[in-house]
Design a protein around this motif. Structure first.
Motif, PDB file in Angstrom:
ATOM      1  N   ASP A 269       0.244  -0.511   3.219  1.00  0.00           N
ATOM      2  CA  ASP A 269       0.440   0.645   2.340  1.00  0.00           C
ATOM      3  C   ASP A 269       1.417   0.343   1.220  1.00  0.00           C
ATOM      4  O   ASP A 269       1.207   0.743   0.068  1.00  0.00           O
ATOM      5  CB  ASP A 269       0.937   1.847   3.152  1.00  0.00           C
ATOM      6  CG  ASP A 269      -0.147   2.407   4.058  1.00  0.00           C
ATOM      7  OD1 ASP A 269      -1.325   2.210   3.751  1.00  0.00           O
ATOM      8  OD2 ASP A 269       0.195   3.032   5.078  1.00  0.00           O
ATOM      9  N   SER A 294      -5.026  12.726  -6.599  1.00  0.00           N
ATOM     10  CA  SER A 294      -4.092  11.887  -5.867  1.00  0.00           C
ATOM     11  C   SER A 294      -2.817  12.619  -5.488  1.00  0.00           C
ATOM     12  O   SER A 294      -2.317  12.459  -4.372  1.00  0.00           O
ATOM     13  CB  SER A 294      -3.744  10.652  -6.709  1.00  0.00           C
ATOM     14  OG  SER A 294      -2.824   9.831  -6.036  1.00  0.00           O
ATOM     15  N   LYS A 295      -2.289  13.425  -6.393  1.00  0.00           N
ATOM     16  CA  LYS A 295      -0.988  14.031  -6.155  1.00  0.00           C
ATOM     17  C   LYS A 295      -1.062  15.454  -5.634  1.00  0.00           C
ATOM     18  O   LYS A 295      -0.297  15.832  -4.743  1.00  0.00           O
ATOM     19  CB  LYS A 295      -0.162  13.999  -7.448  1.00  0.00           C
ATOM     20  CG  LYS A 295      -0.070  12.626  -8.097  1.00  0.00           C
ATOM     21  CD  LYS A 295       0.500  11.578  -7.154  1.00  0.00           C
ATOM     22  CE  LYS A 295       0.572  10.206  -7.811  1.00  0.00           C
ATOM     23  NZ  LYS A 295       1.038   9.163  -6.887  1.00  0.00           N
ATOM     24  N   GLY A 298      -4.175  15.240  -2.704  1.00  0.00           N
ATOM     25  CA  GLY A 298      -3.848  14.194  -1.742  1.00  0.00           C
ATOM     26  C   GLY A 298      -2.613  14.478  -0.922  1.00  0.00           C
ATOM     27  O   GLY A 298      -2.527  14.080   0.243  1.00  0.00           O
ATOM     28  N   ILE A 299      -1.636  15.193  -1.494  1.00  0.00           N
ATOM     29  CA  ILE A 299      -0.403  15.458  -0.749  1.00  0.00           C
ATOM     30  C   ILE A 299      -0.666  16.349   0.449  1.00  0.00           C
ATOM     31  O   ILE A 299      -0.068  16.194   1.519  1.00  0.00           O
ATOM     32  CB  ILE A 299       0.653  16.082  -1.687  1.00  0.00           C
ATOM     33  CG1 ILE A 299       2.055  15.882  -1.119  1.00  0.00           C
ATOM     34  CG2 ILE A 299       0.411  17.546  -1.921  1.00  0.00           C
ATOM     35  CD1 ILE A 299       2.605  14.522  -1.293  1.00  0.00           C
ATOM     36  N   GLY A 302      -2.319  14.373   3.115  1.00  0.00           N
ATOM     37  CA  GLY A 302      -1.289  13.604   3.797  1.00  0.00           C
ATOM     38  C   GLY A 302      -0.534  14.435   4.821  1.00  0.00           C
ATOM     39  O   GLY A 302      -0.205  13.950   5.908  1.00  0.00           O
ATOM     40  N   ILE A 353      -8.962   8.621  -1.730  1.00  0.00           N
ATOM     41  CA  ILE A 353      -7.626   9.208  -1.586  1.00  0.00           C
ATOM     42  C   ILE A 353      -7.528  10.020  -0.303  1.00  0.00           C
ATOM     43  O   ILE A 353      -6.493  10.011   0.378  1.00  0.00           O
ATOM     44  CB  ILE A 353      -7.300  10.055  -2.831  1.00  0.00           C
ATOM     45  CG1 ILE A 353      -7.047   9.125  -4.021  1.00  0.00           C
ATOM     46  CG2 ILE A 353      -6.098  10.959  -2.581  1.00  0.00           C
ATOM     47  CD1 ILE A 353      -6.857   9.825  -5.331  1.00  0.00           C
ATOM     48  N   ASN A 357      -4.731   8.739   2.290  1.00  0.00           N
ATOM     49  CA  ASN A 357      -3.583   9.622   2.519  1.00  0.00           C
ATOM     50  C   ASN A 357      -3.528  10.118   3.951  1.00  0.00           C
ATOM     51  O   ASN A 357      -2.449  10.191   4.550  1.00  0.00           O
ATOM     52  CB  ASN A 357      -3.630  10.811   1.548  1.00  0.00           C
ATOM     53  CG  ASN A 357      -3.182  10.423   0.153  1.00  0.00           C
ATOM     54  OD1 ASN A 357      -3.216   9.256  -0.228  1.00  0.00           O
ATOM     55  ND2 ASN A 357      -2.757  11.397  -0.621  1.00  0.00           N
ATOM     56  N   SER A 361      -0.436   8.784   6.407  1.00  0.00           N
ATOM     57  CA  SER A 361       0.500   9.762   6.964  1.00  0.00           C
ATOM     58  C   SER A 361       0.430   9.786   8.483  1.00  0.00           C
ATOM     59  O   SER A 361       1.450   9.958   9.160  1.00  0.00           O
ATOM     60  CB  SER A 361       0.203  11.149   6.397  1.00  0.00           C
ATOM     61  OG  SER A 361       0.417  11.174   5.005  1.00  0.00           O
TER      62      SER A 361
END
Length: 450
Positions: A269, A294-295, A298-299, A302, A353, A357, A361
């Motif tokens: 990673d 992604s942000k 994706g968060i 995750g 993603i 993610n 995680s």
């Protein structure tokens, strides 16, 4: 299952204990700088025309997070000049570190990496050092002001604040850069550091902090300075030797494969993470596309992966979860290889993603639980800091070479090669699993290294 009642109960708990509210704000302050000197910055550098090799090398500034244990004893023992008179040791160091982060972000905002790269590198390195120092102090404050039974809730608040900061520094910064410019994005993030400064200024200094300090001095008083500095150096050495000696005493020679496992577990990673955003830029995705998938999206994927890892530890056990996490986290990079080979397909971007993610995680939760199980209550904070530094250090060292590797073999082959690290990780998991039949009960986990 409806999560809303649990969320409302969680928020009610935070409202009823001001330490939790401050922990939420300090978690936000801790998480904000990380992406601004790591993946968000890599997108900015690639858009400015910086080579992949240079982007990989610049990622070495994040080594400060892995080396923070080297100056943590100094922060733990000595008052900061000036602020300690009004705020005390912990909060004084916090405000100084946060002011340093803000100053570094201002420098990044007003530097143009496309014209002059070295000023950007210097500002990023300074920001990383101050951010890592902030993390050390926040962990110390958390342990000081709360009893062990409340550490779980404190960490939950920290993680929530940290995730909100990742949304701001990831999706928020990319959106601002897309609609305005990079300078506005970094200045806006600098303004958000006020959340941490205000929290540090008004955070409580509970009785546990004073009691812990006096107890520590009674057990291990700071030696008087000598002309040669031998006594302080001896105390500094004990800060590392005694926790390591305790690990070896309890684990014996099995400590060797354990440390190798910890060092390799998240290596894929860290190595691939430096090149993810440059890949998206090179494929032609806009900063808004990257921010959304992604942000922003994706968060949350995750977070689902992190909760899934926790459930797996509770139901399947620690070692089965650790083995599964190591395999799926490494294998998830095959989805990035597929994206790199297929071109700019939004559906594949979302799929890659999502897989990466969730798997990353899940593995992160498994590793944090395992490292916590290795610590002794007498040295929990120091041992966890050493282990968390070890797990991040090899990946960040090799991650600096990732751009050179991509320039040599291309994106698809690079991500395929990072996935093969899962093979030795799986073997080491089995060796440790069957070689260490007894697990030490887990101590409360401190903050993992970034």
């Amino acid at each position: 299952m409806n999560p809303i009642p649990k969320l409302l109960a969680f928020l009610k708990t935070i409202a009823g204990d001001r330490r939790l509210a401050f922990m939420l704000a300090l978690g936000f302050s801790s998480g904000l700088p990380f992406l601004l000197i790591f993946s968000t910055q890599s997108a900015r550098l690639r858009e400015a025309g910086v080579s992949l090799t240079d982007i990989g090398l610049i990622s070495y500034v994040a080594l400060a997070y892995s080396l923070k244990f080297a100056w943590a004893p100094f922060i733990d023992r000595f008052d900061p000049p000036g602020p300690a008179r009004f705020l005390g040791r912990r909060r004084g160091w916090m405000v100084m570190a946060q002011a340093g982060v803000a100053l570094g972000l201002i420098g990044l905002a007003f530097n143009d990496p496309g014209r002059a790269l070295w000023p950007t590198i210097a500002c990023a390195a300074f920001t990383a050092f101050c951010a890592a120092s902030q993390d050390v102090v926040i962990d110390g404050w958390r342990i000081d002001v709360s009893v062990p039974e409340s550490q779980g809730m404190m960490l939950a608040c920290y993680q929530l604040g940290y995730r909100l900061a990742l949304l701001s520094a990831g999706a928020g910064a990319l959106y601002l850069a897309d609609f305005l410019d990079w300078r506005s994005a970094y200045l806006a993030m600098m303004g958000l550091m006020l959340v941490g400064v205000i929290a540090a200024t008004f955070a409580p200094d509970g009785p546990p902090a004073a009691e812990a300090g006096s107890d520590a001095e009674a057990r291990d008083p700071v030696p008087a300075a000598t002309p040669g500095g031998a006594a302080p150096a001896s105390a500094f050495a004990r800060s590392f030797v005694e926790p390591l000696g305790d690990l070896f005493k309890r684990l014996g020679w099995m400590l060797v494969p354990i440390l190798v496992l910890v060092a390799l577990y998240r290596l894929p990673d860290f190595v691939s993470g430096v090149m993810a955003n440059p890949l998206y830029i090179d494929l032609g995705f806009t900063k808004s596309d990257i921010a959304t998938v992604s942000k922003l999206y994706g968060i949350w994927i995750g977070m689902i992966g992190a909760f899934a890892g926790g459930i797996s530890v509770a139901r399947l056990g620690l070692m089965p979860t650790l083995l599964c996490g190591g395999i799926v986290a490494a294998a998830s990079h095959l989805s990035l290889a597929l994206l790199a080979a297929s071109g700019a397909k939004f559906g594949l971007l979302t799929l890659a993603i999502s897989i990466e993610n969730f798997a990353g995680s899940f593995a992160g939760t498994a590793l944090a639980a395992y490292m916590s199980s290795l610590t002794s209550p007498a040295f929990a904070a120091t041992q966890y800091a050493l282990l968390s530094s070890l797990y991040a250090l090899p990946g960040k060292i090799l991650g600096g070479l990732s751009g050179k590797i991509v320039d040599t073999i291309g994106y698809p082959a690079f991500f395929i090669s990072t996935s093969t690290i899962g093979v030795p990780v799986a073997i080491l998991c089995l060796v440790v699993w069957y070689g260490s039949p007894r697990q030490v009960p887990a101590a409360p986990a401190a903050t993992a290294a970034r």
